[in-house]
Design a protein around this motif. Structure first.
Motif, PDB file in Angstrom:
ATOM      1  N   ASP A   1       0.839  -1.211   0.000  1.00 40.32           N
ATOM      2  CA  ASP A   1       0.000   0.000   0.000  1.00 40.32           C
ATOM      3  C   ASP A   1       0.871   1.257   0.000  1.00 40.32           C
ATOM      4  N   GLU A   2       1.910   1.227   0.815  1.00 41.63           N
ATOM      5  CA  GLU A   2       2.771   2.397   0.953  1.00 41.63           C
ATOM      6  C   GLU A   2       3.507   2.683  -0.370  1.00 41.63           C
ATOM      7  N   SER A   3       4.022   1.649  -0.990  1.00 43.50           N
ATOM      8  CA  SER A   3       4.766   1.894  -2.240  1.00 43.50           C
ATOM      9  C   SER A   3       3.821   2.332  -3.357  1.00 43.50           C
ATOM     10  N   LEU A   4       2.592   1.818  -3.331  1.00 44.33           N
ATOM     11  CA  LEU A   4       1.612   2.273  -4.330  1.00 44.33           C
ATOM     12  C   LEU A   4       1.277   3.740  -4.109  1.00 44.33           C
ATOM     13  N   ARG A   5       1.137   4.105  -2.857  1.00 44.71           N
ATOM     14  CA  ARG A   5       0.821   5.507  -2.549  1.00 44.71           C
ATOM     15  C   ARG A   5       1.962   6.432  -2.978  1.00 44.71           C
ATOM     16  N   ARG A   6       3.176   6.003  -2.674  1.00 46.12           N
ATOM     17  CA  ARG A   6       4.325   6.834  -3.005  1.00 46.12           C
ATOM     18  C   ARG A   6       4.480   7.047  -4.503  1.00 46.12           C
ATOM     19  N   THR A   7       4.099   6.055  -5.249  1.00 45.72           N
ATOM     20  CA  THR A   7       4.283   6.148  -6.703  1.00 45.72           C
ATOM     21  C   THR A   7       2.996   6.535  -7.426  1.00 45.72           C
ATOM     22  N   ASP A   8       2.011   6.980  -6.661  1.00 45.42           N
ATOM     23  CA  ASP A   8       0.720   7.404  -7.231  1.00 45.42           C
ATOM     24  C   ASP A   8       0.059   6.311  -8.064  1.00 45.42           C
ATOM     25  N   LEU A   9       0.162   5.101  -7.594  1.00 47.08           N
ATOM     26  CA  LEU A   9      -0.437   3.994  -8.348  1.00 47.08           C
ATOM     27  C   LEU A   9      -1.538   3.293  -7.553  1.00 47.08           C
ATOM     28  N   ALA A  10      -1.969   3.944  -6.469  1.00 46.93           N
ATOM     29  CA  ALA A  10      -2.958   3.278  -5.604  1.00 46.93           C
ATOM     30  C   ALA A  10      -4.212   2.889  -6.373  1.00 46.93           C
ATOM     31  N   ASP A  11      -4.602   3.723  -7.336  1.00 48.15           N
ATOM     32  CA  ASP A  11      -5.825   3.412  -8.081  1.00 48.15           C
ATOM     33  C   ASP A  11      -5.575   2.449  -9.237  1.00 48.15           C
ATOM     34  N   GLN A  12      -4.332   2.028  -9.396  1.00 48.57           N
ATOM     35  CA  GLN A  12      -4.008   1.125 -10.499  1.00 48.57           C
ATOM     36  C   GLN A  12      -3.671  -0.278  -9.987  1.00 48.57           C
ATOM     37  N   ARG A  13      -3.827  -0.516  -8.718  1.00 45.66           N
ATOM     38  CA  ARG A  13      -3.308  -1.745  -8.119  1.00 45.66           C
ATOM     39  C   ARG A  13      -3.903  -3.011  -8.722  1.00 45.66           C
ATOM     40  N   ALA A  14      -5.141  -2.952  -9.167  1.00 41.59           N
ATOM     41  CA  ALA A  14      -5.773  -4.162  -9.692  1.00 41.59           C
ATOM     42  C   ALA A  14      -5.543  -4.337 -11.193  1.00 41.59           C
ATOM     43  N   ARG A  15      -4.903  -3.355 -11.807  1.00 44.39           N
ATOM     44  CA  ARG A  15      -4.696  -3.456 -13.261  1.00 44.39           C
ATOM     45  C   ARG A  15      -3.479  -4.317 -13.555  1.00 44.39           C
ATOM     46  N   ARG A  16      -3.487  -4.889 -14.727  1.00 49.26           N
ATOM     47  CA  ARG A  16      -2.338  -5.689 -15.136  1.00 49.26           C
ATOM     48  C   ARG A  16      -1.243  -4.757 -15.635  1.00 49.26           C
ATOM     49  N   LEU A  17      -0.007  -5.190 -15.458  1.00 51.59           N
ATOM     50  CA  LEU A  17       1.115  -4.337 -15.861  1.00 51.59           C
ATOM     51  C   LEU A  17       1.038  -4.001 -17.342  1.00 51.59           C
ATOM     52  N   GLY A  18       0.563  -4.943 -18.131  1.00 51.54           N
ATOM     53  CA  GLY A  18       0.461  -4.725 -19.575  1.00 51.54           C
ATOM     54  C   GLY A  18      -0.543  -3.657 -19.950  1.00 51.54           C
ATOM     55  N   GLN A  19      -1.423  -3.300 -19.003  1.00 58.14           N
ATOM     56  CA  GLN A  19      -2.443  -2.290 -19.304  1.00 58.14           C
ATOM     57  C   GLN A  19      -1.975  -0.894 -18.928  1.00 58.14           C
ATOM     58  N   LEU A  20      -0.794  -0.783 -18.325  1.00 62.27           N
ATOM     59  CA  LEU A  20      -0.311   0.516 -17.871  1.00 62.27           C
ATOM     60  C   LEU A  20       0.411   1.257 -18.993  1.00 62.27           C
ATOM     61  N   SER A  21       0.412   2.588 -18.891  1.00 63.38           N
ATOM     62  CA  SER A  21       1.180   3.387 -19.842  1.00 63.38           C
ATOM     63  C   SER A  21       2.664   3.252 -19.500  1.00 63.38           C
ATOM     64  N   GLY A  22       3.515   3.772 -20.385  1.00 65.30           N
ATOM     65  CA  GLY A  22       4.957   3.685 -20.153  1.00 65.30           C
ATOM     66  C   GLY A  22       5.373   4.335 -18.843  1.00 65.30           C
ATOM     67  N   GLY A  23       4.777   5.495 -18.550  1.00 65.07           N
ATOM     68  CA  GLY A  23       5.120   6.211 -17.322  1.00 65.07           C
ATOM     69  C   GLY A  23       4.660   5.448 -16.090  1.00 65.07           C
ATOM     70  N   MET A  24       3.450   4.904 -16.184  1.00 72.86           N
ATOM     71  CA  MET A  24       2.931   4.136 -15.042  1.00 72.86           C
ATOM     72  C   MET A  24       3.762   2.881 -14.824  1.00 72.86           C
ATOM     73  N   LEU A  25       4.164   2.258 -15.912  1.00 71.86           N
ATOM     74  CA  LEU A  25       4.964   1.041 -15.792  1.00 71.86           C
ATOM     75  C   LEU A  25       6.304   1.352 -15.110  1.00 71.86           C
ATOM     76  N   ARG A  26       6.844   2.496 -15.458  1.00 67.77           N
ATOM     77  CA  ARG A  26       8.098   2.913 -14.835  1.00 67.77           C
ATOM     78  C   ARG A  26       7.893   3.145 -13.332  1.00 67.77           C
ATOM     79  N   ARG A  27       6.744   3.739 -13.005  1.00 64.29           N
ATOM     80  CA  ARG A  27       6.445   3.966 -11.593  1.00 64.29           C
ATOM     81  C   ARG A  27       6.207   2.645 -10.862  1.00 64.29           C
ATOM     82  N   ALA A  28       5.608   1.714 -11.570  1.00 62.52           N
ATOM     83  CA  ALA A  28       5.435   0.379 -10.967  1.00 62.52           C
ATOM     84  C   ALA A  28       6.808  -0.240 -10.699  1.00 62.52           C
TER      85      ALA A  28
END
Lengths: 273, 475
Positions: free
Chosen positions: A96-123
């Motif tokens: 939870d903490e790492s998702l919050r820090r990287t602004d990905l809390a709302d993306q937690r249930a998405r698959r990595l393949g569905q993320l944009s390049g920037g989001m993937l980098r944040r993941a």
């Protein structure tokens, strides 16, 4: 080379092929040095347990993040937690903490393949910090990101650098500007410059002023120093490389195929192949 | 509260791999259902034999999953793990192994479930399953390690082909090694299961092979070498065994006799007559499932041939010769039945039903009629032109026993046109010339049960000695 890392941000600059990624992999322990040693907290890493402890306290974002794209973000982070020996009872809190820090809390249930390049980098950053490492190594972390994503990424890394060593390998001056602190320039596998961002900018400023003065004396008024910090850094970096090349050429006379001595201005700024 | 850790391999991919392995098993054994359905030993042997297809599939699945996880960055994450390398690598190889094991169990389950519903005796043995699971795990792990160094489109087919060729080579050229080193048992010996210690050693052998590969992957050279040496030591006694090195399931060979009665489902009792004669059928307990199908057929045969067979006890002596106890059991029953004035008929001579869970009833009656009415060869036809026919008739002339065979098989519902199972006689008029004896056949067919029994009684010696003539049909 000898390189001591302290808490805060250290930016590693260098041409393509200078050895930045190799140095990063050695810092993470993925590649073991053939010669030399890695010392952490005064203790040389030799035994398997030392390396494991080092791995468990090091975060790593590789230049080419090959992520399991079919995996969900939270599963990816849970797996990283397991690999990094996070206590099972802490896993969810750390995720939870790492998702919050990287602004990905709302993306937690998405698959990595569905993320944009920037989001993937944040993941990628999220998995690198999920275990709260004291050493975070980022290899070319902003390559391929658009300016907005890059700015967001810089903010996240700045936050993380508050209480740990963040080692960033890059060839983008924008990254150097974003993380004012220590700058290390690597050339042909050696550290040729180790100072602060401000000192590198000062060096560039001097070079540019000298150039502007020389130009003015040749052409008259009109071509003076413009005061751009970005150009100062660029000039400083090129000057460092040029000086390093001169030293290397003096020590090892240049032969065909050698990297030292090539025109620094032509290679700098080009993304790694 | 900690949540369970997710799987490294996406469940979708794992499930596809498991289904790939699972499908290989039924394909290999479902078509032979008549050989195993209801018999535990045969069911487990057939699911084991299906391994020849399942193991290459498991190797391919291991290679595919290994390549997939290597390609999607798992390997680099594992390299930077803070955990013990053994834990990390064990998880990496055990997940594919778990998926292929699930596939194996899924594939074997239909056979086991079908037999559990129909078996009349016995229960599934755990050791063959353990040996098969150990073998499939080891092969999957080898595939995973090999596959993680290759792209999946190369690794998977190469691993599958290599395993298939190896098994195929052993199956055709060195089946004793195949039986010794793998839980693949191709021999059909109902009462002689593979020895428990052989299966135990096979389990240990494959587990040590898996351990060797895992430790090599971890980089623990000493443990890896020790596992390899252990595998070699375990393999040594295995290599000494031969296909004949088997145990005996004595409990399954124990004969149980029952009086046959009734008719097969859908038929009336004693269709050929009103007087129902009793016969007994002695079956090994392991083949008890055959009784409900074989009993009515023997009952029918006994009644059709009443007069020729005063009182018969059929003994399935498939297990004869396996051990002294089995031979003694058969001898005791034979003596007991003969003391009761019964003719003891060995089913291995009268009609081979060995190692079949479900019988081809035509085959049973072909065997019985051949045993009870030795067939006198048909004579070659004379030239039709000699007998005034315009078209040459090349059909052999039917013999008296041909008439009896045709009548018997027709009454028993067996095919007489040669379309039955292997060895089925061709007795139809288009194959045999009955022109001069239609009235004889009609005479015999029209006899009622008592009259036919009297006829059989009267001509029993001629039938047994093969000296029956057409005069016997004169009326």
């Amino acid at each position: 080379m000898t390189l001591d890392l302290e808490p805060g941000t250290t930016v590693l600059l260098g041409r393509n092929g200078a050895g930045k990624s190799t140095l990063c992999r050695m810092l993470t322990g993925i590649e073991r040095p053939d010669d030399g040693k890695l010392v952490r907290n005064g203790r040389e890493l030799t035994r398997a347990e030392d390396w494991r402890a080092h791995h468990a306290d090091t975060g790593w974002l590789p230049q080419h993040l090959a992520a399991p794209l079919s995996m969900r973000v939270e599963h990816y982070l849970r797996y990283a937690s397991w690999l990094k020996r996070v206590t099972p009872t802490d896993v969810e809190m750390r995720v939870d903490e790492s998702l919050r820090r990287t602004d990905l809390a709302d993306q937690r249930a998405r698959r990595l393949g569905q993320l944009s390049g920037g989001m993937l980098r944040r993941a990628g950053i999220a998995q690198a910090v999920v275990h709260e490492p004291r050493l975070l190594v980022l290899d070319e972390p902003t390559v391929g990101l658009d300016p907005e994503q890059r700015a967001r990424f810089h903010d996240i890394v700045r936050t993380l650098a508050a209480d740990r060593i963040v080692f960033i390998s890059t060839h983008l001056l924008e990254d150097v500007e974003a993380f004012p602190g220590r700058v290390v320039v690597l050339n042909n596998g050696t550290v040729c410059y180790d100072a602060t961002t401000e000192e590198l900018a000062d060096r560039g400023r001097r070079v540019r002023r000298e150039g502007a003065d020389a130009s003015r004396s040749e052409q008259g008024a009109g071509s003076g120093y413009d005061g751009s910090p970005h150009l100062d850094l660029r000039a400083g970096f090129l000057d460092v490389l040029a000086a390093s090349d001169r030293r290397l050429n003096a020590t090892h006379p240049r032969q065909e195929g050698d990297r030292p001595g090539e025109d620094s201005s032509r290679t700098f700024g080009q993304p790694d192949a | 509260m900690p949540r369970p850790l997710f799987l490294e391999i996406p469940p979708r991919l794992g499930l596809i791999g498991a289904l790939g392995v699972a499908l290989c098993l039924p394909i290999a054994y479902v078509g032979r259902w008549d050989q195993w359905l209801g018999l535990w030993t045969e069911t487990q042997k057939h699911t084991g034999t299906a391994f020849i297809f399942a193991l290459p599939a498991a190797a391919a699945v291991g290679a595919f999953l290994g390549a997939t996880t290597a390609r999607n960055g798992m390997d680099s994450m594992r390299q930077a793990a803070g955990r013990n390398a053994l834990q990390v690598q064990a998880r990496a190889v055990l997940e594919p192994a778990a998926w292929t094991t699930v596939g194996y169990l899924l594939g074997a389950t239909p056979g086991l479930v079908a037999t559990s519903f129909s078996a009349e005796y016995g229960r599934p043995a755990l050791l063959p399953v353990l040996a098969q699971v150990a073998c499939i795990c080891a092969v999957t792990i080898i595939g995973q390690v090999a596959g993680s160094r290759l792209p999946w489109y190369l690794g998977a087919p190469i691993c599958a082909l290599a395993v298939y060729l190896l098994l195929g080579f052993l199956s055709f050229n060195a089946d004793s090694i195949l039986l010794a080193m793998t839980p693949i048992d191709e021999r059909r010996v109902t009462f002689q299961p593979v020895l428990a210690w052989v299966l135990g050693l096979q389990t240990v052998f494959w587990l040590t092979v898996a351990l060797h590969v895992l430790m090599r992957r971890v980089g623990a050279k000493r443990v890896s070498s020790a596992a390899l040496i252990a595998a070699g030591l375990v393999a040594t006694p295995l290599l000494a065994i031969t296909p004949e090195t088997r145990g005996v399931d004595l409990a399954a060979t124990e004969l149980r006799c029952e009086v046959t009665s009734g008719a097969p489902a859908g038929e009336t009792d004693s269709p050929a007559g009103t007087k129902s004669l009793a016969s007994s059928l002695c079956l090994p307990r392991g083949k008890e499932i055959v009784r409900k199908q074989l009993g009515p057929e023997l009952h029918l045969a006994t009644n059709l041939l009443a007069g020729l067979l005063p009182k018969v006890t059929y003994v399935d002596d498939e297990a004869a010769g396996i051990s002294a106890e089995v031979n003694r059991d058969i001898e005791e029953i034979t003596s007991r039945e003969e003391a009761l004035d019964a003719d003891v008929v060995s089913l291995s001579q009268a009609s081979d039903i060995s190692a079949y869970a479900y019988l081809d009833t035509d085959q049973v009656h072909y065997g019985l009629v051949a045993y009870f009415i030795p067939r006198v060869a048909s004579t070659a036809s004379g030239d039709g032109a000699e007998r005034g026919s315009e078209v040459a008739d090349l059909r052999p002339l039917a013999s008296p026993t041909d008439v009896l065979w045709r009548w018997y098989l027709t009454e028993a519902g067996a095919k007489t046109d040669g379309s039955g199972p292997f060895g089925g006689p061709t007795l139809d008029p288009r194959f045999l010339n009955y022109d001069s004896h239609e009235s004889d056949l009609a005479f015999f067919s029209d006899l009622d049960a008592d009259a036919r029994a009297d006829w059989f009684h009267e001509h029993a010696d001629q039938i047994r000695t093969g000296s029956l003539t057409w005069e016997a049909f004169e009326h």
